[in-house]
Design an enzyme around this catalytic site. Structure first.
Site, PDB file in Angstrom:
ATOM      1  N   HIS A  93       0.955  -1.108  -0.014  1.00 19.02           N
ATOM      2  CA  HIS A  93      -0.028   0.001  -0.081  1.00 19.02           C
ATOM      3  C   HIS A  93       0.949   1.111   0.097  1.00 19.02           C
ATOM      4  O   HIS A  93       0.628   2.206  -0.839  1.00 19.02           O
ATOM      5  CB  HIS A  93      -0.984  -0.111   1.286  1.00 19.02           C
ATOM      6  CG  HIS A  93      -1.763   1.340   1.411  1.00 19.02           C
ATOM      7  ND1 HIS A  93      -3.101   1.310   0.974  1.00 19.02           N
ATOM      8  CD2 HIS A  93      -1.432   2.539   1.719  1.00 19.02           C
ATOM      9  CE1 HIS A  93      -3.525   2.318   1.496  1.00 19.02           C
ATOM     10  NE2 HIS A  93      -2.595   3.282   1.870  1.00 19.02           N
ATOM     11  N   GLU A  94       2.022   1.263   0.900  1.00 25.26           N
ATOM     12  CA  GLU A  94       2.653   2.528   1.066  1.00 25.26           C
ATOM     13  C   GLU A  94       3.427   2.837  -0.221  1.00 25.26           C
ATOM     14  O   GLU A  94       3.585   3.876  -0.688  1.00 25.26           O
ATOM     15  CB  GLU A  94       3.520   2.456   2.422  1.00 25.26           C
ATOM     16  CG  GLU A  94       2.677   2.189   3.591  1.00 25.26           C
ATOM     17  CD  GLU A  94       1.594   3.369   3.769  1.00 25.26           C
ATOM     18  OE1 GLU A  94       0.482   2.973   4.199  1.00 25.26           O
ATOM     19  OE2 GLU A  94       1.695   4.336   3.310  1.00 25.26           O
ATOM     20  N   HIS A 143       1.731   4.714  -2.929  1.00 23.76           N
ATOM     21  CA  HIS A 143       1.876   6.032  -2.601  1.00 23.76           C
ATOM     22  C   HIS A 143       3.029   6.488  -3.050  1.00 23.76           C
ATOM     23  O   HIS A 143       3.281   7.634  -3.973  1.00 23.76           O
ATOM     24  CB  HIS A 143       1.632   6.407  -1.392  1.00 23.76           C
ATOM     25  CG  HIS A 143       0.302   6.327  -0.682  1.00 23.76           C
ATOM     26  ND1 HIS A 143      -0.791   6.633  -1.436  1.00 23.76           N
ATOM     27  CD2 HIS A 143      -0.305   5.779   0.403  1.00 23.76           C
ATOM     28  CE1 HIS A 143      -1.946   6.486  -0.667  1.00 23.76           C
ATOM     29  NE2 HIS A 143      -1.668   5.965   0.484  1.00 23.76           N
ATOM     30  N   HIS A 189      -5.488   6.857  -2.874  1.00 24.18           N
ATOM     31  CA  HIS A 189      -6.542   5.806  -2.354  1.00 24.18           C
ATOM     32  C   HIS A 189      -7.573   5.303  -3.271  1.00 24.18           C
ATOM     33  O   HIS A 189      -7.914   6.051  -4.388  1.00 24.18           O
ATOM     34  CB  HIS A 189      -6.984   6.261  -1.102  1.00 24.18           C
ATOM     35  CG  HIS A 189      -6.022   6.231   0.107  1.00 24.18           C
ATOM     36  ND1 HIS A 189      -6.094   7.159   1.226  1.00 24.18           N
ATOM     37  CD2 HIS A 189      -5.002   5.566   0.223  1.00 24.18           C
ATOM     38  CE1 HIS A 189      -5.013   6.979   2.097  1.00 24.18           C
ATOM     39  NE2 HIS A 189      -4.557   5.960   1.625  1.00 24.18           N
TER      40      HIS A 189
HETATM   41  C1  LIG Z   1      -4.169   1.074   4.548  1.00 22.71           C
HETATM   42  C2  LIG Z   1      -3.396   0.963   5.692  1.00 22.71           C
HETATM   43  C3  LIG Z   1      -2.112  -0.232   5.268  1.00 22.71           C
HETATM   44  C4  LIG Z   1      -2.716   2.413   5.963  1.00 22.71           C
HETATM   45  C5  LIG Z   1      -3.428   3.471   6.365  1.00 22.71           C
HETATM   46  C6  LIG Z   1      -3.059   4.751   6.311  1.00 22.71           C
HETATM   47  C7  LIG Z   1      -2.740   5.186   5.112  1.00 22.71           C
HETATM   48  O1  LIG Z   1      -3.318   5.248   4.369  1.00 22.71           O
HETATM   49  N1  LIG Z   1      -1.412   5.328   4.824  1.00 22.71           N
HETATM   50  O2  LIG Z   1      -0.934   5.503   3.469  1.00 22.71           O
HETATM   51  C8  LIG Z   1      -4.139   3.031   7.710  1.00 22.71           C
HETATM   52  O3  LIG Z   1      -3.432   2.893   8.709  1.00 22.71           O
HETATM   53  N2  LIG Z   1      -5.537   2.950   7.909  1.00 22.71           N
HETATM   54  C9  LIG Z   1      -5.974   2.765   9.272  1.00 22.71           C
HETATM   55  C10 LIG Z   1      -7.700   3.076   9.221  1.00 22.71           C
HETATM   56  C11 LIG Z   1      -8.214   3.337  10.621  1.00 22.71           C
HETATM   57  C12 LIG Z   1      -9.033   2.088  10.888  1.00 22.71           C
HETATM   58  N3  LIG Z   1      -9.437   2.307  11.804  1.00 22.71           N
HETATM   59  C13 LIG Z   1      -8.685   3.533  12.790  1.00 22.71           C
HETATM   60  C14 LIG Z   1      -9.015   4.032  13.933  1.00 22.71           C
HETATM   61  C15 LIG Z   1      -8.350   5.070  14.265  1.00 22.71           C
HETATM   62  C16 LIG Z   1      -7.393   5.792  13.253  1.00 22.71           C
HETATM   63  C17 LIG Z   1      -7.263   5.152  11.911  1.00 22.71           C
HETATM   64  C18 LIG Z   1      -7.989   3.941  11.860  1.00 22.71           C
HETATM   65  C19 LIG Z   1     -10.442   1.323  12.947  1.00 22.71           C
HETATM   66  C20 LIG Z   1      -9.624   0.311  13.694  1.00 22.71           C
HETATM   67  C21 LIG Z   1      -8.315  -0.592  12.846  1.00 22.71           C
HETATM   68  C22 LIG Z   1      -6.914   0.051  13.213  1.00 22.71           C
HETATM   69  C23 LIG Z   1      -6.040  -0.602  12.538  1.00 22.71           C
HETATM   70  C24 LIG Z   1      -5.994  -0.440  11.212  1.00 22.71           C
HETATM   71  N4  LIG Z   1      -5.726   0.723  10.596  1.00 22.71           N
HETATM   72  C25 LIG Z   1      -6.184   1.311   9.546  1.00 22.71           C
HETATM   73  O4  LIG Z   1      -6.711   0.667   8.582  1.00 22.71           O
HETATM   74 ZN   LIG Z   2      -2.672   5.241   2.164  1.00 22.16          ZN
END
Ligand SMILES: CC(C)C[C@H](CC(=O)NO)C(=O)N[C@H]1Cc2cn(c3ccccc23)CCCCCCNC1=O
Ligand SMILES: [Zn+2]
Ligand SMILES: [Ca+2]
Ligand SMILES: [Zn+2]
Length: 172
Positions: free
Chosen positions: A123-124, A127, A133
């Site tokens: 994913h990263e 970007h 996204h």
């Molecule tokens: C796609 C990923 C590899 C990168 C993305 C960030 C991103 O887009 N980086 O390029 C990411 O970290 N998304 C959060 C989004 C998110 C989900 N929640 C959150 C609760 C608080 C803050 C953010 C989140 C609900 C609880 C689950 C938390 C653990 C998983 N976190 C996520 O899925």
């Molecule tokens: Zn992302």
């Protein structure tokens, strides 16, 4: 077309990458997984990637926690897992991973041993190459983490996105 092309793209197709935290535990596994993630993008485009041991690399891979000098501080375990910068000089292209996550560097199909690093790196690095996204829930570029097995095959939406930016491999 559900993916978003995020403006800038690399003007070259031969890119370099480097793991900044070279002495971290599991550094070898990290390098292996980054290399695997990059080869997925490489197999679906004209891009080529080469690992270098220099802070001049196009794509710097960094593990950091909380405030780490770029104004996008991490938040401890869970929540945001990682972030990356779109193509460009300096920190453009760099990918930062939250060091407070429990990372699974062995490609576990469920999250029993932690967050699947390969999925997050895919994913990263999307970007880092210029993809934003996607609203396609099956896409690697979907904004929420999912541990979907990608072994080599890129979801269609992501493949269309990367090929729109950097073309597809010459048909040999
Ligand atoms: C796609 C990923 C590899 C990168 C993305 C960030 C991103 O887009 N980086 O390029 C990411 O970290 N998304 C959060 C989004 C998110 C989900 N929640 C959150 C609760 C608080 C803050 C953010 C989140 C609900 C609880 C689950 C938390 C653990 C998983 N976190 C996520 O899925
Ligand atoms: Zn992302
Ligand atoms: Ca976090
Ligand atoms: Zn950062």
């Amino acid at each position: 077309r559900r993916y978003v092309l995020q403006g800038p793209k690399w003007s070259r197709t031969d890119l370099t990458w480097s793991l900044v935290n070279r002495t971290m535990p599991d550094a070898q596994k990290v390098r292996m997984m980054v290399s695997r993630a990059l080869s997925v993008w490489e197999n679906n485009s004209k891009l080529t990637f080469r690992e270098v041991y220099s802070d001049q690399a196009d794509i710097q891979i960094v593990f950091a926690r909380l405030q780490h000098g770029d104004g996008y501080k991490f938040d401890g375990p869970g929540q945001v897992l990682a972030h990356a910068f779109y193509p460009g000089e300096g920190r453009g292209g760099d990918a930062h991973f939250d060091a407070d996550e429990t990372w699974d560097f062995d490609g576990g199909a469920d999250d029993s041993r932690g967050t699947n690093f390969l999925n997050v790196a895919l994913h990263e690095l999307g970007h880092s190459l210029g993809l934003g996204h996607s609203s396609d829930v099956n896409a690697i570029m979907y904004p929420w983490y999912q541990n979907n097995e990608v072994d080599g095959k890129l979801p269609d939406d992501d493949r269309h996105g990367i090929q729109e930016l950097y073309g597809s491999k010459e048909k040999t």
